[in-house]
Design a protein around this motif. Structure first.
Motif, PDB file in Angstrom:
ATOM      1  N   ILE A   9     -27.445  26.590  57.672  1.00  0.00           N
ATOM      2  CA  ILE A   9     -27.210  28.034  57.542  1.00  0.00           C
ATOM      3  C   ILE A   9     -27.432  28.722  58.884  1.00  0.00           C
ATOM      4  N   ASP A  10     -28.519  28.404  59.533  1.00  0.00           N
ATOM      5  CA  ASP A  10     -28.855  29.010  60.825  1.00  0.00           C
ATOM      6  C   ASP A  10     -27.737  28.789  61.832  1.00  0.00           C
ATOM      7  N   ALA A  11     -27.264  27.544  61.935  1.00  0.00           N
ATOM      8  CA  ALA A  11     -26.189  27.221  62.877  1.00  0.00           C
ATOM      9  C   ALA A  11     -24.885  27.908  62.488  1.00  0.00           C
ATOM     10  N   ALA A  12     -24.583  27.935  61.190  1.00  0.00           N
ATOM     11  CA  ALA A  12     -23.316  28.515  60.731  1.00  0.00           C
ATOM     12  C   ALA A  12     -23.240  30.012  61.004  1.00  0.00           C
ATOM     13  N   LEU A  13     -24.331  30.723  60.781  1.00  0.00           N
ATOM     14  CA  LEU A  13     -24.322  32.169  61.023  1.00  0.00           C
ATOM     15  C   LEU A  13     -24.076  32.469  62.495  1.00  0.00           C
ATOM     16  N   THR A  14     -24.735  31.733  63.362  1.00  0.00           N
ATOM     17  CA  THR A  14     -24.558  31.938  64.796  1.00  0.00           C
ATOM     18  C   THR A  14     -23.115  31.676  65.216  1.00  0.00           C
ATOM     19  N   GLN A  15     -22.544  30.564  64.747  1.00  0.00           N
ATOM     20  CA  GLN A  15     -21.176  30.211  65.134  1.00  0.00           C
ATOM     21  C   GLN A  15     -20.155  31.191  64.562  1.00  0.00           C
ATOM     22  N   ALA A  16     -20.323  31.552  63.289  1.00  0.00           N
ATOM     23  CA  ALA A  16     -19.369  32.478  62.668  1.00  0.00           C
ATOM     24  C   ALA A  16     -19.398  33.839  63.347  1.00  0.00           C
ATOM     25  N   ALA A  17     -20.601  34.340  63.637  1.00  0.00           N
ATOM     26  CA  ALA A  17     -20.718  35.634  64.314  1.00  0.00           C
ATOM     27  C   ALA A  17     -20.052  35.597  65.684  1.00  0.00           C
ATOM     28  N   GLY A  18     -20.191  34.476  66.371  1.00  0.00           N
ATOM     29  CA  GLY A  18     -19.599  34.347  67.695  1.00  0.00           C
ATOM     30  C   GLY A  18     -18.083  34.341  67.691  1.00  0.00           C
ATOM     31  N   LEU A  19     -17.474  34.007  66.553  1.00  0.00           N
ATOM     32  CA  LEU A  19     -16.016  33.948  66.459  1.00  0.00           C
ATOM     33  C   LEU A  19     -15.390  35.255  65.986  1.00  0.00           C
ATOM     34  N   LEU A  20     -16.203  36.205  65.532  1.00  0.00           N
ATOM     35  CA  LEU A  20     -15.652  37.434  64.962  1.00  0.00           C
ATOM     36  C   LEU A  20     -14.998  38.323  66.017  1.00  0.00           C
ATOM     37  N   ALA A  21     -13.808  38.797  65.693  1.00  0.00           N
ATOM     38  CA  ALA A  21     -13.120  39.780  66.533  1.00  0.00           C
ATOM     39  C   ALA A  21     -13.721  41.155  66.261  1.00  0.00           C
ATOM     40  N   PRO A  22     -13.492  42.143  67.154  1.00  0.00           N
ATOM     41  CA  PRO A  22     -13.970  43.505  66.874  1.00  0.00           C
ATOM     42  C   PRO A  22     -13.497  43.981  65.501  1.00  0.00           C
ATOM     43  N   GLY A  23     -14.413  44.530  64.726  1.00  0.00           N
ATOM     44  CA  GLY A  23     -14.098  44.940  63.357  1.00  0.00           C
ATOM     45  C   GLY A  23     -14.270  43.818  62.345  1.00  0.00           C
ATOM     46  N   GLY A  24     -14.467  42.593  62.830  1.00  0.00           N
ATOM     47  CA  GLY A  24     -14.658  41.453  61.937  1.00  0.00           C
ATOM     48  C   GLY A  24     -16.013  41.512  61.254  1.00  0.00           C
ATOM     49  N   ARG A  25     -16.073  41.008  60.035  1.00  0.00           N
ATOM     50  CA  ARG A  25     -17.298  41.108  59.244  1.00  0.00           C
ATOM     51  C   ARG A  25     -17.814  39.741  58.811  1.00  0.00           C
ATOM     52  N   LEU A  26     -19.138  39.639  58.784  1.00  0.00           N
ATOM     53  CA  LEU A  26     -19.825  38.455  58.294  1.00  0.00           C
ATOM     54  C   LEU A  26     -20.555  38.855  57.024  1.00  0.00           C
ATOM     55  N   VAL A  27     -20.210  38.216  55.902  1.00  0.00           N
ATOM     56  CA  VAL A  27     -20.762  38.548  54.591  1.00  0.00           C
ATOM     57  C   VAL A  27     -21.435  37.300  54.026  1.00  0.00           C
ATOM     58  N   VAL A  28     -22.693  37.435  53.608  1.00  0.00           N
ATOM     59  CA  VAL A  28     -23.451  36.277  53.136  1.00  0.00           C
ATOM     60  C   VAL A  28     -24.158  36.604  51.823  1.00  0.00           C
ATOM     61  N   VAL A  29     -23.980  35.719  50.841  1.00  0.00           N
ATOM     62  CA  VAL A  29     -24.690  35.821  49.561  1.00  0.00           C
ATOM     63  C   VAL A  29     -25.687  34.673  49.489  1.00  0.00           C
ATOM     64  N   ARG A  36     -33.611  29.271  65.718  1.00  0.00           N
ATOM     65  CA  ARG A  36     -33.723  27.995  66.408  1.00  0.00           C
ATOM     66  C   ARG A  36     -32.546  27.795  67.355  1.00  0.00           C
ATOM     67  N   HIS A  37     -31.406  28.366  67.024  1.00  0.00           N
ATOM     68  CA  HIS A  37     -30.217  28.222  67.866  1.00  0.00           C
ATOM     69  C   HIS A  37     -30.132  29.327  68.916  1.00  0.00           C
ATOM     70  N   ASP A  38     -31.082  30.244  68.882  1.00  0.00           N
ATOM     71  CA  ASP A  38     -31.211  31.306  69.875  1.00  0.00           C
ATOM     72  C   ASP A  38     -29.898  32.009  70.195  1.00  0.00           C
ATOM     73  N   PRO A  39     -29.466  32.915  69.333  1.00  0.00           N
ATOM     74  CA  PRO A  39     -28.219  33.641  69.596  1.00  0.00           C
ATOM     75  C   PRO A  39     -28.409  34.797  70.570  1.00  0.00           C
ATOM     76  N   ALA A  40     -29.364  34.683  71.485  1.00  0.00           N
ATOM     77  CA  ALA A  40     -29.662  35.776  72.410  1.00  0.00           C
ATOM     78  C   ALA A  40     -28.459  36.134  73.273  1.00  0.00           C
ATOM     79  N   ALA A  41     -27.614  35.143  73.551  1.00  0.00           N
ATOM     80  CA  ALA A  41     -26.444  35.439  74.369  1.00  0.00           C
ATOM     81  C   ALA A  41     -25.482  36.382  73.648  1.00  0.00           C
TER      82      ALA A  41
END
Length: 312
Positions: free
Chosen positions: A217-237, A263-268
């Motif tokens: 989950i941790d890795a997936a959220l970081t990767q998905a957020a990084g791929l979102l275009a402006p206006g793109g949304r990340l929705v998690v249940v 743990r994946h440090d999405p600081a960038a």
């Protein structure tokens, strides 16, 4: 694969929050029974990619792909590999991604999968067909490691007692079935006022450990957020406190409301509050209505959180 059904939780709320548009490219990170995917494809003339490590879910996905030629692709794999899986299909930008975390009803309700103590079956619990089974863990792991699994992933207060009972029993006879393990746990943990079966937390813990769910989950959220275009949304249940804690913390980091602790440090992606590239869409989690929880008790614990990438 027949005889089972899956009722998607918070589906209308999740698809509304995803803001699906014609021409968009979307990701369903947890295909499962395909309920979310079908709703997304019906909402707009968009393209959708879905991921699942479960071979049976992949077969369901291929059937759906035949219904929506050129619009839907099912990708076998883990959500922690989503960036590479999508890149292999030429996808480097998403207009939205949705995750319905946890185990699906198809998996829970099939005794052969070994996820539930409600049906006796092989002690497996793997979402895919690779890696160690739950039986491997309880029959080989040291007592201290088993106790840590039950405490960390199941928040089980009697973790040490359970681990000790398991080690004592496997010295006489190895564990092979879900009923066998559940009965040993029930012999150690007394029922409490909640009415929850004493084996519930331990079975959750083993499932999470077998499938490495929280790190995925941790890795997936970081990767998905990084791929979102402006206006793109990340929705998690999410469905239990361990999942929701990760999602809540991630959303706080992404929107500049908390220091990075992943743990994946999405600081960038989001290093400073004033430069946070995401907007929080859910100040409080969206929960199921009384009508939905009455119709589907699994919805009681569900929480939906979402963020949106701001324009550059």
């Amino acid at each position: 694969m027949t005889g089972f059904s899956h009722i998607p939780v918070l589906m209308t709320e999740a698809i509304d929050m995803l803001n699906v548009r014609d021409g968009g490219v979307y990701l369903d990170g947890t295909f499962g029974g395909g309920g979310y995917a079908r709703a997304i494809l019906a909402r707009a003339n968009c393209k959708l990619h879905a991921i699942d490590r479960d071979e049976q879910a992949v077969l369901r996905g291929r059937a759906l792909a035949a219904e929506f030629p050129g619009r839907f692709t099912i990708l076998p794999g883990r959500i922690s590999e989503l960036q590479n899986l999508l890149a292999a299909h030429g996808v480097s930008r998403l207009d939205g991604a949705v995750f319905d975390l946890g185990v699906s009803s198809y998996q829970i309700d099939d005794p052969a999968r070994g996820f539930s103590f409600r049906f006796d079956g092989p002690l497996d619990m793997r979402m895919g067909n690779q890696g160690q089974t739950a039986a491997d863990l309880v029959n080989t792991f040291p007592e201290s490691e088993l106790a840590d699994i039950f405490f960390k992933f199941g928040e089980e207060k009697a973790s040490r007692k359970i681990a000790r009972a398991i080690v004592e029993r496997r010295g006489v006879e190895k564990f092979a079935t879900t009923a066998d393990l559940a009965n040993v746990i029930r012999g150690v943990v007394r029922p409490d006022k909640s009415g929850i079966d004493p084996a519930t937390r331990s079975f959750q813990a083993l499932r999470i450990a077998v499938n490495e769910e929280l790190s995925d989950i941790d890795a997936a959220l970081t990767q998905a957020a990084g791929l979102l275009a402006p206006g793109g949304r990340l929705v998690v249940v999410s469905f239990h406190s361990l999942e929701d804690r990760i999602v809540k913390q991630f959303c706080a980091q992404a929107t500049g409301r908390a220091a990075s602790a992943s743990r994946h440090d999405p600081a960038a992606l989001f290093a400073r509050a004033e430069a946070a590239p995401f907007h929080l869409l859910t100040r409080a989690p969206v929960v199921a209505s009384d009508a939905e929880t009455k119709a589907n008790p699994r919805a009681r614990s569900a929480k939906l959180r979402a963020i949106e990438r701001l324009a550059a």
